[in-house]
Design an enzyme around this catalytic site. Structure first.
Site, PDB file in Angstrom:
ATOM      1  CB  ILE A 185     -33.352  33.789 -13.872  1.00 31.82           C
ATOM      2  CG1 ILE A 185     -32.346  33.431 -14.905  1.00 31.82           C
ATOM      3  CG2 ILE A 185     -34.519  34.567 -14.470  1.00 31.82           C
ATOM      4  CD1 ILE A 185     -32.547  32.160 -15.739  1.00 31.82           C
ATOM      5  CB  CYS A 186     -35.352  38.792 -11.062  1.00 33.57           C
ATOM      6  SG  CYS A 186     -36.842  39.461 -10.239  1.00 33.57           S
TER       7      CYS A 186
END
Length: 153
Positions: free
Chosen positions: A83-84
């Site tokens: 996840i960014c």
């Protein structure tokens, strides 16, 4: 909309129980798995996305580690679950990274923003997917719907 927030509230007592562990047990972690339900808005409406949150012993000084367990087509979430999200970074270029004043509730709201504020990303994790969204919105929606039908029901 979110079931994880109530789970985190119930499990808040876990932090106190970890302090009873011996100092040698520095690898002990608290892990929360629950689903983020996206209901009535955006490309991901109707999907059920499972996340795993690992709270390290050094929490609140370091951010929790969060991984998405549901495959999806998203500019800031890889198919393997990375996840960014700037608030999950210890040091963020834009100054919105993790701070000791942040809570797990902030993480839940940050995850929610990945589904509701899709057009506001400046630095996507998956450039090809971001270009797909910006260039072919209807095809992007169809691909997201296909992933939801296959993996997020």
């Amino acid at each position: 909309m979110l079931t994880l927030a109530s789970k985190l509230k119930r499990d808040d007592g876990l932090r106190g129980s970890r302090t009873a562990a011996s100092a040698a047990d520095s690898t002990r972690r608290v892990s929360v798995r629950d689903k983020l339900l996206v209901k009535d808005e955006g490309y991901y409406q109707g999907g059920k996305f499972q996340f795993e949150t690992e709270v390290p012993d050094a929490y609140n000084m370091v951010p929790p580690r969060v991984r998405c367990l549901t495959r999806m087509w998203h500019p800031n979430i890889t198919e393997t679950g990375e996840i960014c999200l700037s608030l999950l970074r210890e040091h963020s270029i834009d100054g919105t990274g993790w701070a000791p004043t942040r809570t797990l509730k902030d993480v839940v709201w940050g995850l929610n923003s990945l589904f509701t504020e899709l057009l506001k990303f400046d630095n996507p994790l998956k450039i090809k997917t971001a270009k797909h969204l910006l260039g072919e919105k209807e095809d992007f929606r169809n691909k997201v719907d296909d992933y939801i039908k296959r993996y997020a029901r």
